[in-house]
Design a protein around this motif. Structure first.
Motif, short mmCIF file in Angstrom:
data_model
loop_
_atom_site.label_atom_id
_atom_site.label_comp_id
_atom_site.label_asym_id
_atom_site.label_seq_id
_atom_site.Cartn_x
_atom_site.Cartn_y
_atom_site.Cartn_z
N ILE A 31 0.84 -1.20 0.00
CA ILE A 31 0.00 0.00 0.00
C ILE A 31 0.88 1.25 0.00
CG2 ILE A 31 -1.73 1.29 1.29
CD1 ILE A 31 -2.77 -1.27 -0.05
N ASN A 32 1.92 1.25 0.82
CA ASN A 32 2.91 2.34 0.80
C ASN A 32 4.09 1.87 -0.04
OD1 ASN A 32 1.43 4.04 2.58
ND2 ASN A 32 2.16 2.85 4.32
N SER A 33 3.89 1.87 -1.34
CA SER A 33 4.86 1.22 -2.23
C SER A 33 6.21 1.92 -2.29
CB SER A 33 4.27 1.12 -3.65
OG SER A 33 3.93 2.41 -4.14
N ARG A 34 6.27 3.21 -1.97
CA ARG A 34 7.55 3.93 -2.02
C ARG A 34 8.34 3.79 -0.72
NH1 ARG A 34 4.98 9.56 -3.92
NH2 ARG A 34 3.71 8.94 -2.15
N SER A 35 7.67 3.32 0.31
CA SER A 35 8.35 3.27 1.61
C SER A 35 8.30 1.87 2.22
CB SER A 35 7.72 4.28 2.58
OG SER A 35 6.33 4.04 2.73
N THR A 36 8.50 0.86 1.37
CA THR A 36 8.50 -0.52 1.83
C THR A 36 9.78 -1.21 1.36
OG1 THR A 36 6.09 -0.66 1.77
CG2 THR A 36 7.30 -2.74 1.72
N MET A 37 10.41 -1.94 2.27
CA MET A 37 11.55 -2.77 1.90
C MET A 37 11.25 -4.21 2.28
SD MET A 37 14.22 -1.12 4.68
CE MET A 37 15.55 -2.30 4.46
N VAL A 38 11.69 -5.13 1.42
CA VAL A 38 11.33 -6.54 1.56
C VAL A 38 12.61 -7.37 1.67
CG1 VAL A 38 10.18 -8.51 0.47
CG2 VAL A 38 9.19 -6.21 0.26
N LEU A 39 12.57 -8.35 2.56
CA LEU A 39 13.67 -9.30 2.71
C LEU A 39 13.39 -10.52 1.84
CD1 LEU A 39 16.30 -10.10 4.24
CD2 LEU A 39 14.83 -11.22 5.93
N PHE A 40 14.27 -10.77 0.86
CA PHE A 40 14.13 -11.91 -0.05
C PHE A 40 15.23 -12.93 0.20
CE2 PHE A 40 12.29 -8.35 -2.47
CZ PHE A 40 11.12 -8.91 -2.95
N SER A 41 14.92 -14.20 -0.09
CA SER A 41 15.99 -15.20 -0.15
C SER A 41 16.72 -14.99 -1.48
CB SER A 41 15.42 -16.61 -0.05
OG SER A 41 14.61 -16.91 -1.18
N LYS A 42 18.02 -15.26 -1.51
CA LYS A 42 18.80 -14.92 -2.69
C LYS A 42 18.58 -15.86 -3.87
CE LYS A 42 22.66 -12.46 -0.53
NZ LYS A 42 24.12 -12.43 -0.31
N LYS A 43 18.41 -17.14 -3.62
CA LYS A 43 18.33 -18.11 -4.71
C LYS A 43 16.95 -18.17 -5.35
CE LYS A 43 19.31 -22.98 -5.78
NZ LYS A 43 19.76 -24.27 -5.22
N THR A 44 15.91 -18.26 -4.55
CA THR A 44 14.56 -18.41 -5.07
C THR A 44 13.74 -17.13 -5.01
OG1 THR A 44 13.79 -19.17 -2.90
CG2 THR A 44 14.50 -20.86 -4.46
N ALA A 45 14.33 -16.04 -4.49
CA ALA A 45 13.65 -14.75 -4.36
C ALA A 45 12.32 -14.88 -3.60
CB ALA A 45 13.40 -14.14 -5.73
N THR A 46 12.33 -15.71 -2.57
CA THR A 46 11.15 -15.88 -1.73
C THR A 46 11.01 -14.67 -0.81
OG1 THR A 46 11.40 -18.28 -1.74
CG2 THR A 46 10.05 -17.33 0.02
N PRO A 47 9.87 -13.95 -0.84
CA PRO A 47 9.69 -12.84 0.10
C PRO A 47 9.46 -13.38 1.50
CG PRO A 47 7.70 -13.18 -1.18
CD PRO A 47 8.72 -14.12 -1.74
N LEU A 48 10.23 -12.88 2.45
CA LEU A 48 10.19 -13.42 3.81
C LEU A 48 9.60 -12.43 4.82
CD1 LEU A 48 13.77 -14.95 3.70
CD2 LEU A 48 11.61 -16.23 3.60
N ALA A 49 10.08 -11.20 4.80
CA ALA A 49 9.62 -10.20 5.76
C ALA A 49 9.62 -8.83 5.10
CB ALA A 49 10.53 -10.20 7.00
N ALA A 50 8.94 -7.88 5.73
CA ALA A 50 8.88 -6.53 5.16
C ALA A 50 8.88 -5.50 6.27
CB ALA A 50 7.63 -6.36 4.30
N LEU A 51 9.47 -4.34 5.95
CA LEU A 51 9.43 -3.17 6.83
C LEU A 51 8.82 -2.02 6.04
CD1 LEU A 51 10.45 -1.75 9.54
CD2 LEU A 51 12.30 -0.88 8.10
N MET A 52 7.87 -1.32 6.66
CA MET A 52 7.19 -0.21 6.01
C MET A 52 7.25 1.01 6.93
SD MET A 52 3.18 -0.17 4.76
CE MET A 52 3.46 -1.58 3.67
N ILE A 53 7.44 2.19 6.34
CA ILE A 53 7.38 3.44 7.09
C ILE A 53 6.11 4.18 6.67
CG2 ILE A 53 8.48 5.67 7.53
CD1 ILE A 53 11.14 4.37 6.83
N GLN A 54 5.32 4.64 7.63
CA GLN A 54 4.12 5.40 7.28
C GLN A 54 4.01 6.62 8.19
OE1 GLN A 54 0.87 2.62 7.58
NE2 GLN A 54 0.83 2.70 9.81
#
Length: 269
Positions: A31-54
């Protein structure tokens, strides 16, 4: 299937996983697409966790972007920005997986987390155990239970016309050129539950944070909501884990660096 919190992630589309009737691909946009960072696994690019600032003010823009790392850094650096001064804001931490729990800490002091609760000595969030698909809003600092506010860092100069002293914003270069750089820095720590083989395997690939407006995840159709466990019941996997610094500042047209001030403890995570 259990979706991610729609307050923070919009489900755009789904698709059946070929050859696996029990799984489905889900495409999400933050929803806050400009202020979100996502933790991915390197090999399969699996999204694991996210941090958002609002930001609290709907008229205030927020953004997270990558930034050059210091020469001695072993992890990538990110910068969070708000375009309004003295602006209350909150962090949103999310578990993007339906495979198990995470211990997610936002630290005010560098610390390799090996305990369930690092406490106010290291962390700003009191609630740090995220269950499957869960998001949590951190609106205060647990050290003083007060709201998080980002205020600009200034310096005193003499006006060339009036010859009167005045406060002006410091630039990023000025704040970081000091012997002890000023500004607000946070350090992110994400540790998977050791009982989740899928999460341990994903972390074993290596992980990387990215500023990302969205992601695609592979979810289990029959995923059910996990029963909450107390801090005493949960067990952390000491390794692997992911740790990365995040700097907060206020963005202004002159590209001046600012720092955020925390007025209290968090009623938060």
């Amino acid at each position: 299937m259990v979706l991610l919190n729609q307050r923070f992630f919009k489900l755009l589309s789904t698709k059946e996983v070929e050859g696996n009737a029990g799984c489905i691909y889900e495409c999400y946009q933050a929803i806050n697409s400009r202020s979100t960072m996502v933790l991915f696994s390197k090999k399969t690019a699996t999204p694991l966790a996210a941090l958002m600032i609002q930001a609290e003010d709907l008229g205030c823009m927020s953004m997270i972007t990558g930034r050059p790392s210091p020469g001695d850094a072993t992890e990538p650096y990110f910068q969070g920005m708000l375009n309004m001064n003295d602006q209350p804001f909150s962090f949103v931490i999310s578990n993007l997986s339906d495979k198990g729990m995470f211990n997610f800490n936002i630290l005010h002091t560098p610390h390799r987390v090996s305990e369930v609760d690092p406490g106010p000595a290291f962390g700003i969030n009191k609630v740090n155990e995220l269950h499957k698909n869960q998001s949590y809003v951190i609106a205060a600092d647990q050290r003083n239970s007060r709201q998080l506010i980002l205020s600009g860092k200034t310096k005193m100069v003499v006006d060339k016309i009036t010859k009167e002293p005045k406060q002006v914003p410091e630039t990023v270069g000025e704040t970081e050129a000091k012997v002890k750089p000023t500004g607000l820095y946070f350090y992110l720590s994400v540790v998977p539950d050791k009982f989740s083989k899928e999460l341990i395997a994903a972390f074993a690939e290596g992980t990387v944070w990215r500023a990302a407006p969205g992601f695609v995840r592979k979810a289990t159709k029959t995923a059910s909501i996990t029963q909450k466990r107390s801090h005493e019941q949960s067990v952390l996997q000491r390794r692997p884990a992911h740790y990365v610094p995040l700097r907060m500042r206020r963005a202004v047209a002159s590209n001046s660096g600012q720092r955020r001030r925390s007025y209290g403890d968090i009623t938060e995570v």
